[in-house]
Design a protein around this motif. Sequence first.
Motif, PDB file in Angstrom:
ATOM      1  N   PHE A  71      -2.034   6.984  -9.422  1.00  0.00           N
ATOM      2  CA  PHE A  71      -2.142   8.234  -8.676  1.00  0.00           C
ATOM      3  C   PHE A  71      -2.111   9.432  -9.628  1.00  0.00           C
ATOM      4  O   PHE A  71      -2.924  10.359  -9.513  1.00  0.00           O
ATOM      5  CB  PHE A  71      -0.999   8.330  -7.652  1.00  0.00           C
ATOM      6  CG  PHE A  71      -0.919   9.668  -6.979  1.00  0.00           C
ATOM      7  CD1 PHE A  71      -1.796  10.000  -5.956  1.00  0.00           C
ATOM      8  CD2 PHE A  71       0.037  10.597  -7.371  1.00  0.00           C
ATOM      9  CE1 PHE A  71      -1.731  11.244  -5.333  1.00  0.00           C
ATOM     10  CE2 PHE A  71       0.113  11.842  -6.751  1.00  0.00           C
ATOM     11  CZ  PHE A  71      -0.776  12.166  -5.739  1.00  0.00           C
ATOM     12  N   ASN A 102       0.853  -1.170   0.000  1.00  0.00           N
ATOM     13  CA  ASN A 102       0.000   0.000   0.000  1.00  0.00           C
ATOM     14  C   ASN A 102       0.898   1.232   0.000  1.00  0.00           C
ATOM     15  O   ASN A 102       1.727   1.379   0.889  1.00  0.00           O
ATOM     16  CB  ASN A 102      -0.917  -0.020   1.231  1.00  0.00           C
ATOM     17  CG  ASN A 102      -1.908   1.102   1.210  1.00  0.00           C
ATOM     18  OD1 ASN A 102      -2.297   1.582   0.146  1.00  0.00           O
ATOM     19  ND2 ASN A 102      -2.329   1.543   2.379  1.00  0.00           N
ATOM     20  N   ILE A 103       0.746   2.098  -0.993  1.00  0.00           N
ATOM     21  CA  ILE A 103       1.587   3.285  -1.107  1.00  0.00           C
ATOM     22  C   ILE A 103       0.739   4.526  -0.890  1.00  0.00           C
ATOM     23  O   ILE A 103      -0.316   4.682  -1.514  1.00  0.00           O
ATOM     24  CB  ILE A 103       2.282   3.341  -2.488  1.00  0.00           C
ATOM     25  CG1 ILE A 103       3.195   2.131  -2.652  1.00  0.00           C
ATOM     26  CG2 ILE A 103       3.053   4.641  -2.642  1.00  0.00           C
ATOM     27  CD1 ILE A 103       3.815   1.992  -4.016  1.00  0.00           C
ATOM     28  N   GLU A 104       1.215   5.386  -0.008  1.00  0.00           N
ATOM     29  CA  GLU A 104       0.540   6.649   0.246  1.00  0.00           C
ATOM     30  C   GLU A 104       1.387   7.770  -0.356  1.00  0.00           C
ATOM     31  O   GLU A 104       2.591   7.838  -0.138  1.00  0.00           O
ATOM     32  CB  GLU A 104       0.372   6.876   1.754  1.00  0.00           C
ATOM     33  CG  GLU A 104      -0.378   8.143   2.077  1.00  0.00           C
ATOM     34  CD  GLU A 104      -0.547   8.369   3.566  1.00  0.00           C
ATOM     35  OE1 GLU A 104      -1.135   9.396   3.917  1.00  0.00           O
ATOM     36  OE2 GLU A 104      -0.084   7.536   4.377  1.00  0.00           O
ATOM     37  N   PHE A 105       0.731   8.625  -1.121  1.00  0.00           N
ATOM     38  CA  PHE A 105       1.392   9.769  -1.747  1.00  0.00           C
ATOM     39  C   PHE A 105       1.131  10.998  -0.893  1.00  0.00           C
ATOM     40  O   PHE A 105      -0.016  11.267  -0.526  1.00  0.00           O
ATOM     41  CB  PHE A 105       0.860   9.978  -3.165  1.00  0.00           C
ATOM     42  CG  PHE A 105       1.243   8.870  -4.099  1.00  0.00           C
ATOM     43  CD1 PHE A 105       2.361   8.980  -4.904  1.00  0.00           C
ATOM     44  CD2 PHE A 105       0.498   7.698  -4.156  1.00  0.00           C
ATOM     45  CE1 PHE A 105       2.737   7.956  -5.752  1.00  0.00           C
ATOM     46  CE2 PHE A 105       0.858   6.669  -5.002  1.00  0.00           C
ATOM     47  CZ  PHE A 105       1.982   6.792  -5.804  1.00  0.00           C
ATOM     48  N   LYS A 106       2.203  11.730  -0.581  1.00  0.00           N
ATOM     49  CA  LYS A 106       2.091  12.913   0.268  1.00  0.00           C
ATOM     50  C   LYS A 106       2.925  14.040  -0.334  1.00  0.00           C
ATOM     51  O   LYS A 106       3.880  13.791  -1.077  1.00  0.00           O
ATOM     52  CB  LYS A 106       2.661  12.643   1.668  1.00  0.00           C
ATOM     53  CG  LYS A 106       2.059  11.501   2.428  1.00  0.00           C
ATOM     54  CD  LYS A 106       2.799  11.338   3.757  1.00  0.00           C
ATOM     55  CE  LYS A 106       2.319  10.155   4.557  1.00  0.00           C
ATOM     56  NZ  LYS A 106       3.013  10.042   5.850  1.00  0.00           N
ATOM     57  N   ASN A 111       4.871   3.243   7.074  1.00  0.00           N
ATOM     58  CA  ASN A 111       5.182   4.668   7.170  1.00  0.00           C
ATOM     59  C   ASN A 111       6.667   4.956   6.923  1.00  0.00           C
ATOM     60  O   ASN A 111       7.266   5.831   7.540  1.00  0.00           O
ATOM     61  CB  ASN A 111       4.730   5.258   8.513  1.00  0.00           C
ATOM     62  CG  ASN A 111       4.553   6.768   8.418  1.00  0.00           C
ATOM     63  OD1 ASN A 111       4.152   7.291   7.379  1.00  0.00           O
ATOM     64  ND2 ASN A 111       4.866   7.460   9.496  1.00  0.00           N
ATOM     65  N   MET A 160       6.524   9.078  -1.478  1.00  0.00           N
ATOM     66  CA  MET A 160       5.748   7.848  -1.333  1.00  0.00           C
ATOM     67  C   MET A 160       6.161   7.159  -0.041  1.00  0.00           C
ATOM     68  O   MET A 160       7.357   7.001   0.223  1.00  0.00           O
ATOM     69  CB  MET A 160       6.004   6.930  -2.526  1.00  0.00           C
ATOM     70  CG  MET A 160       5.591   7.537  -3.852  1.00  0.00           C
ATOM     71  SD  MET A 160       6.089   6.536  -5.268  1.00  0.00           S
ATOM     72  CE  MET A 160       7.846   6.810  -5.328  1.00  0.00           C
ATOM     73  N   TYR A 161       5.163   6.760   0.721  1.00  0.00           N
ATOM     74  CA  TYR A 161       5.378   6.032   1.966  1.00  0.00           C
ATOM     75  C   TYR A 161       4.677   4.689   1.870  1.00  0.00           C
ATOM     76  O   TYR A 161       3.578   4.594   1.323  1.00  0.00           O
ATOM     77  CB  TYR A 161       4.812   6.819   3.163  1.00  0.00           C
ATOM     78  CG  TYR A 161       5.754   7.884   3.662  1.00  0.00           C
ATOM     79  CD1 TYR A 161       6.562   7.649   4.775  1.00  0.00           C
ATOM     80  CD2 TYR A 161       5.842   9.113   3.023  1.00  0.00           C
ATOM     81  CE1 TYR A 161       7.434   8.629   5.235  1.00  0.00           C
ATOM     82  CE2 TYR A 161       6.716  10.097   3.484  1.00  0.00           C
ATOM     83  CZ  TYR A 161       7.502   9.848   4.585  1.00  0.00           C
ATOM     84  OH  TYR A 161       8.370  10.807   5.038  1.00  0.00           O
ATOM     85  N   ASN A 162       5.319   3.653   2.417  1.00  0.00           N
ATOM     86  CA  ASN A 162       4.692   2.332   2.424  1.00  0.00           C
ATOM     87  C   ASN A 162       3.793   2.181   3.647  1.00  0.00           C
ATOM     88  O   ASN A 162       3.638   3.105   4.445  1.00  0.00           O
ATOM     89  CB  ASN A 162       5.747   1.215   2.338  1.00  0.00           C
ATOM     90  CG  ASN A 162       6.644   1.141   3.562  1.00  0.00           C
ATOM     91  OD1 ASN A 162       6.373   1.735   4.612  1.00  0.00           O
ATOM     92  ND2 ASN A 162       7.730   0.393   3.446  1.00  0.00           N
ATOM     93  N   GLU A 163       3.215   0.992   3.794  1.00  0.00           N
ATOM     94  CA  GLU A 163       2.270   0.730   4.894  1.00  0.00           C
ATOM     95  C   GLU A 163       2.925   0.800   6.276  1.00  0.00           C
ATOM     96  O   GLU A 163       2.248   0.922   7.289  1.00  0.00           O
ATOM     97  CB  GLU A 163       1.561  -0.611   4.712  1.00  0.00           C
ATOM     98  CG  GLU A 163       2.474  -1.805   4.625  1.00  0.00           C
ATOM     99  CD  GLU A 163       3.006  -2.092   3.230  1.00  0.00           C
ATOM    100  OE1 GLU A 163       3.845  -3.006   3.104  1.00  0.00           O
ATOM    101  OE2 GLU A 163       2.620  -1.410   2.265  1.00  0.00           O
TER     102      GLU A 163
END
Length: 154
Positions: free
Chosen positions: A100, A2-6, A57, A52-55
């Motif tokens: 994204f 799971n990648i979170e874009f910040k 963090n 990009m951060y993984n699950e």
Amino acid sequence: MNIEFKKPTENDAKKIATWKYDGIYSFYDNDKTEAKQQWVLNIHNEENTFVMYNENNELIGNCSFSYDDEEKEYMLGVQMRPDLTGKGMGTEVVKAILNFGRETYKFNELVLLVAKFNKRAIKIYERLGFKTIEEFMLHVNGEDKEFLAMKIAW
């Protein structure tokens, strides 16, 4: 994964500025030139740049989307944390970046530039549907290198 874009923070920029790559990939070191070092240290001020951060963090990379008014197209820039390269996760990461980017910018095609020696990245891009549209020399990071322009369309 799971990648979170910040949006990058100044702390993210400081971490990314220390990234160094092995062997021929040292071409991508973020302290290769003063100009690259300054760009990296200021990515938190860039409008269309994301980390990009993984699950867990953990910071795993960064990407940017720039619009070329002359060519009327979006350009992608990608960088993964050095210790994560060559581990078989590139396709998943780039696929997440593409999803994204399409959600955020609503583009139907995307162009990127990649050093011709970077066979690992080229293989990933081709696997995801990018096609080479041009080959050329470019002076980057104090060196002349052969590059490919690659494009994907949906």
